[in-house]
Design a protein around this motif. Structure first.
Motif, PDB file in Angstrom:
ATOM      1  N   ASP A   1       0.864  -1.169   0.000  1.00  0.00           N
ATOM      2  CA  ASP A   1       0.000   0.000   0.000  1.00  0.00           C
ATOM      3  C   ASP A   1       0.909   1.231   0.000  1.00  0.00           C
ATOM      4  O   ASP A   1       1.924   1.260   0.712  1.00  0.00           O
ATOM      5  N   VAL A   2       0.541   2.230  -0.791  1.00  0.00           N
ATOM      6  CA  VAL A   2       1.320   3.478  -0.819  1.00  0.00           C
ATOM      7  C   VAL A   2       0.358   4.649  -0.662  1.00  0.00           C
ATOM      8  O   VAL A   2      -0.789   4.594  -1.111  1.00  0.00           O
ATOM      9  N   ASN A   3       0.813   5.696   0.024  1.00  0.00           N
ATOM     10  CA  ASN A   3      -0.040   6.875   0.187  1.00  0.00           C
ATOM     11  C   ASN A   3       0.162   7.833  -0.992  1.00  0.00           C
ATOM     12  O   ASN A   3       0.699   8.922  -0.885  1.00  0.00           O
ATOM     13  N   ILE A   4      -0.297   7.327  -2.145  1.00  0.00           N
ATOM     14  CA  ILE A   4      -0.306   8.068  -3.400  1.00  0.00           C
ATOM     15  C   ILE A   4      -1.705   7.906  -3.993  1.00  0.00           C
ATOM     16  O   ILE A   4      -2.245   6.798  -4.027  1.00  0.00           O
ATOM     17  N   ALA A   5      -2.287   9.004  -4.441  1.00  0.00           N
ATOM     18  CA  ALA A   5      -3.605   8.934  -5.064  1.00  0.00           C
ATOM     19  C   ALA A   5      -3.704   9.997  -6.145  1.00  0.00           C
ATOM     20  O   ALA A   5      -3.274  11.140  -5.934  1.00  0.00           O
ATOM     21  N   ASP A   6      -4.225   9.611  -7.302  1.00  0.00           N
ATOM     22  CA  ASP A   6      -4.365  10.532  -8.440  1.00  0.00           C
ATOM     23  C   ASP A   6      -3.043  11.211  -8.767  1.00  0.00           C
ATOM     24  O   ASP A   6      -2.992  12.405  -9.083  1.00  0.00           O
ATOM     25  N   GLY A   7      -1.961  10.432  -8.664  1.00  0.00           N
ATOM     26  CA  GLY A   7      -0.652  10.952  -9.015  1.00  0.00           C
ATOM     27  C   GLY A   7      -0.046  11.893  -8.004  1.00  0.00           C
ATOM     28  O   GLY A   7       0.965  12.552  -8.292  1.00  0.00           O
ATOM     29  N   GLN A   8      -0.612  11.986  -6.787  1.00  0.00           N
ATOM     30  CA  GLN A   8      -0.144  12.930  -5.783  1.00  0.00           C
ATOM     31  C   GLN A   8       0.235  12.230  -4.483  1.00  0.00           C
ATOM     32  O   GLN A   8      -0.420  11.274  -4.059  1.00  0.00           O
ATOM     33  N   ARG A   9       1.309  12.714  -3.862  1.00  0.00           N
ATOM     34  CA  ARG A   9       1.672  12.269  -2.514  1.00  0.00           C
ATOM     35  C   ARG A   9       0.584  12.672  -1.534  1.00  0.00           C
ATOM     36  O   ARG A   9       0.075  13.806  -1.580  1.00  0.00           O
ATOM     37  N   HIS A  10       0.232  11.765  -0.632  1.00  0.00           N
ATOM     38  CA  HIS A  10      -0.714  12.071   0.435  1.00  0.00           C
ATOM     39  C   HIS A  10       0.002  11.916   1.772  1.00  0.00           C
ATOM     40  O   HIS A  10      -0.115  10.898   2.456  1.00  0.00           O
ATOM     41  N   GLY A  11       0.773  12.944   2.115  1.00  0.00           N
ATOM     42  CA  GLY A  11       1.498  12.960   3.374  1.00  0.00           C
ATOM     43  C   GLY A  11       0.685  13.599   4.483  1.00  0.00           C
ATOM     44  O   GLY A  11      -0.517  13.862   4.352  1.00  0.00           O
ATOM     45  N   ALA A  12       1.370  13.902   5.584  1.00  0.00           N
ATOM     46  CA  ALA A  12       0.669  14.381   6.781  1.00  0.00           C
ATOM     47  C   ALA A  12       0.022  15.740   6.590  1.00  0.00           C
ATOM     48  O   ALA A  12      -0.911  16.097   7.321  1.00  0.00           O
ATOM     49  N   SER A  13       0.475  16.522   5.608  1.00  0.00           N
ATOM     50  CA  SER A  13      -0.150  17.823   5.400  1.00  0.00           C
ATOM     51  C   SER A  13      -1.603  17.690   4.960  1.00  0.00           C
ATOM     52  O   SER A  13      -2.362  18.670   4.983  1.00  0.00           O
ATOM     53  N   MET A  14      -2.023  16.472   4.550  1.00  0.00           N
ATOM     54  CA  MET A  14      -3.431  16.253   4.225  1.00  0.00           C
ATOM     55  C   MET A  14      -4.320  16.485   5.452  1.00  0.00           C
ATOM     56  O   MET A  14      -5.494  16.847   5.313  1.00  0.00           O
ATOM     57  N   PHE A  15      -3.777  16.276   6.650  1.00  0.00           N
ATOM     58  CA  PHE A  15      -4.542  16.594   7.854  1.00  0.00           C
ATOM     59  C   PHE A  15      -4.833  18.095   7.910  1.00  0.00           C
ATOM     60  O   PHE A  15      -5.921  18.513   8.332  1.00  0.00           O
ATOM     61  N   LEU A  16      -3.856  18.900   7.511  1.00  0.00           N
ATOM     62  CA  LEU A  16      -4.052  20.348   7.568  1.00  0.00           C
ATOM     63  C   LEU A  16      -5.071  20.816   6.539  1.00  0.00           C
ATOM     64  O   LEU A  16      -5.758  21.821   6.753  1.00  0.00           O
ATOM     65  N   ARG A  17      -5.176  20.106   5.420  1.00  0.00           N
ATOM     66  CA  ARG A  17      -6.229  20.444   4.459  1.00  0.00           C
ATOM     67  C   ARG A  17      -7.613  20.245   5.080  1.00  0.00           C
ATOM     68  O   ARG A  17      -8.562  20.972   4.764  1.00  0.00           O
ATOM     69  N   GLU A  18      -7.713  19.233   5.952  1.00  0.00           N
ATOM     70  CA  GLU A  18      -8.982  18.998   6.632  1.00  0.00           C
ATOM     71  C   GLU A  18      -9.358  20.193   7.510  1.00  0.00           C
ATOM     72  O   GLU A  18     -10.534  20.432   7.779  1.00  0.00           O
ATOM     73  N   ALA A  19      -8.327  20.922   7.976  1.00  0.00           N
ATOM     74  CA  ALA A  19      -8.559  22.036   8.901  1.00  0.00           C
ATOM     75  C   ALA A  19      -8.440  23.391   8.210  1.00  0.00           C
ATOM     76  O   ALA A  19      -8.332  24.422   8.878  1.00  0.00           O
ATOM     77  N   ALA A  20      -8.472  23.397   6.889  1.00  0.00           N
ATOM     78  CA  ALA A  20      -8.173  24.618   6.134  1.00  0.00           C
ATOM     79  C   ALA A  20      -9.109  25.778   6.471  1.00  0.00           C
ATOM     80  O   ALA A  20      -8.727  26.951   6.367  1.00  0.00           O
ATOM     81  N   HIS A  21     -10.324  25.500   6.881  1.00  0.00           N
ATOM     82  CA  HIS A  21     -11.312  26.547   7.131  1.00  0.00           C
ATOM     83  C   HIS A  21     -11.297  27.043   8.575  1.00  0.00           C
ATOM     84  O   HIS A  21     -12.051  27.973   8.914  1.00  0.00           O
ATOM     85  N   ARG A  22     -10.479  26.463   9.408  1.00  0.00           N
ATOM     86  CA  ARG A  22     -10.528  26.791  10.844  1.00  0.00           C
ATOM     87  C   ARG A  22      -9.632  27.977  11.180  1.00  0.00           C
ATOM     88  O   ARG A  22      -8.435  27.970  10.895  1.00  0.00           O
ATOM     89  N   GLN A  23     -10.207  28.949  11.825  1.00  0.00           N
ATOM     90  CA  GLN A  23      -9.455  30.145  12.217  1.00  0.00           C
ATOM     91  C   GLN A  23      -8.707  29.968  13.535  1.00  0.00           C
ATOM     92  O   GLN A  23      -7.884  30.808  13.895  1.00  0.00           O
TER      93      GLN A  23
END
Length: 541
Positions: A197-219
């Motif tokens: 298993d690799v954390n790659i999807a749609d040709g993109q690395r899915h590293g830990a910064s994906m957690f920060l995308r989840e929080a992108a709207h939080r002030q």
């Protein structure tokens, strides 16, 4: 969430030091509570880089200094006094932004050992609950998803290329007696051969910064890159914030609730010692005022030592062409252009898709791991084969133990990293056994028809002394340092089962440093799970 610079006289509830695999996960989970203010500090840059997103960019990230601490060990006496290179991420996402993206959850038995050392919170049942929660396995074949998580931020895939050498290696392993593992080594058993298993999807690395995308709207979450933390600010035995470097000035960033170190197995013990928390004699000798005598800070360093065997090949095209002088630039440019246009092609992979786990015959658990590298990046001196591959083999439960020490009281100076590789003589015997079994797999099974010649003749010798000498000359780390702020229920451990630093209030460590023992396999997903569990512990209190 917003990127920001540090402003004077600003208070936060939680200050997290280190935006790596654990820190990003922890920050996202803590900031779900909209009533708390969270600051996530990172010494490195933003991860907004083409090289980080593109999986094949790992080739440059591994050696480049832009996003990499590029540590070196102290001379390792059992490895011919060589200094061993230790790449570590200096960027948002930490090492998950520069690694090879192999996603391994670990073995049940490892987490049961953690439960015995600390608490059931760290047992297999809870760890695998969290690991399922953070993954999105919708990219895996439907028949292999089982009870895998499908909604987490870390998207997984498998068998991106299906290279004929990868298929041949798995078949060779089966011919040598290993079962085919169809679960990406993340099912009921790690044992066998198969595709990672690799954390790659749609040709993109899915590293830990994906957690920060989840929080992108939080002030209530502020992420601050390019921020060197000099020390933890302590008042009467309580962590009240951190002191950060701003040009020639220092600024205090206050934490009303807690300071949490997520700087990794190298950075977290270094920062504790710079703050006066560590072995008292060492701190005194280094010129640091002792606040808490904590002898185990920086101790218990463990890492996976790795041997790389290389063969040139015939009748098959590998990724070696990308590393050949001059010609490699042309191939890389063409591959990069295709990736930019379509997000596909060889640039959308990292060149490692198959491997194996096997036991030593004395236990039912995995004791060795291999990675099949579909390229010859570093052929032996003077040899430039057109095609080839490397098989990397590591011992999963080494007995050798090392330490981290301060080089000086200046946080800008890299610490002294001494993994103590092969200081326990049992380790070199075990590695030699792993090399011998791997050589048998390559040279006597389906792989044989692709072989041109062995480029590491000493590794294929039947003379164990010759193999030992080759290991000492060539072995390197697989970059899985852990354990330097050991978690335990005993008073000698650096942190307790809730990750609180003993002897200091309002201070925790939550990263690979807390691991009581080294896991069987790649550590990245496990570090993310540590960050999630740390958040659950903190918010529950």
């Amino acid at each position: 969430m917003r990127d920001a610079s540090i402003a004077k006289n600003v208070h936060y509830d939680y200050v997290i030091v280190g935006a790596g695999s654990s820190g990003c996960a922890l920050a996202e989970r803590l900031s779900r509570d909209g009533t708390v203010r969270v600051a996530l500090l990172e010494a490195g840059k933003s991860d907004k880089s083409f090289l980080i997103g593109m999986p094949s960019g790992v080739r440059l990230l591994y050696e480049g200094a832009g996003f990499n601490w590029k540590f070196q060990t102290t001379p390792q006496l059992e490895l011919g006094s060589r200094q061993i290179y230790i790449p570590r991420g200096k960027v948002i996402g930490g090492s998950s932004s520069i690694n090879s993206m192999i996603a391994i959850k670990g073995a049940h038995v490892d987490f049961e050992d953690w439960a015995k050392a600390a608490s059931s919170i760290w047992g297999a049942e809870n760890m695998f609950r969290v690991l399922r929660d953070i993954e999105n396995a919708s990219g895996l074949p439907t028949k292999h998803r089982g009870d895998r998580g499908l909604e987490g931020p870390i998207r997984l895939s498998r068998r991106l290329i299906g290279h004929e050498l990868s298929e041949a290696y798995i078949t060779s392993c089966e011919q040598a007696g290993l079962a085919r593992n169809c679960d990406g080594f993340n099912g009921k058993s790690q044992l066998g051969a198969g595709f990672f298993d690799v954390n790659i999807a749609d040709g993109q690395r899915h590293g830990a910064s994906m957690f920060l995308r989840e929080a992108a709207h939080r002030q209530n979450l502020v992420v601050v890159p390019n921020q060197i933390v000099r020390r933890i600010y302590l008042e009467q035995g309580t962590a009240r914030g951190v002191v950060v470097q701003q040009g020639s000035d220092e600024t205090l960033l206050r934490a009303d609730n807690e300071v949490i170190l997520c700087a990794g197995a190298i950075g977290s013990p270094q920062l504790l010692m710079l703050s006066g928390i560590g072995p008292s004699q060492h701190l005194y000798d280094t010129g640091v005022k002792v606040v808490v005598d904590a002898p185990e800070v920086g101790q218990n360093l463990r890492d996976h030592l790795d041997c790389s065997m290389r063969w040139s090949t015939k009748g098959v095209d590998t990724f070696t062409k990308y590393f050949r002088p001059y010609e490699g630039l042309v191939h890389s440019a063409l591959s990069g252009a295709r990736y930019l246009a379509t997000g596909t092609g060889n640039a959308a992979t990292q060149g490692i898709e198959a491997g194996a786990f096997w036991t030593d015959g004395q236990s039912g658990n995995a004791e060795f791991q291999s990675h099949l590298v579909l390229a010859l990046k570093w052929p032996p001196h003077g040899k430039h084969p057109r095609n080839g591959f490397a098989l990397r083999v590591c011992q999963l439960k080494p007995k050798s133990v090392g330490e981290i020490r301060l080089a000086s009281s200046d946080p800008r100076d890299a610490p002294l990293i001494d993994p103590g590789f092969l200081t326990d003589p049992r380790d070199i015997d075990a590695l030699a056994d792993g090399v011998a079994f791997s050589t048998e797999i390559i040279q006597n099974g389906e792989m044989q028809r692709y072989l041109d010649q062995a480029l590491d003749h000493e590794a294929t010798s039947s003379n164990k002394r010759i193999v030992h000498n080759w290991i000492r000359k060539t072995a390197e780390t697989v970059y899985h340092p852990v354990g330097t702020c050991r978690m335990g229920d005993d008073t000698n451990s650096v942190v307790d089962s809730s990750l609180r630093v003993r002897g200091v209030e309002n201070l925790r460590v939550a990263d690979a440093a807390i691991m009581p023992t080294i896991p069987r396999g790649n550590t990245n997903l496990i570090c993310m799970a540590i960050g999630v569990i740390a958040a659950e512990i903190i918010l529950s209190r």
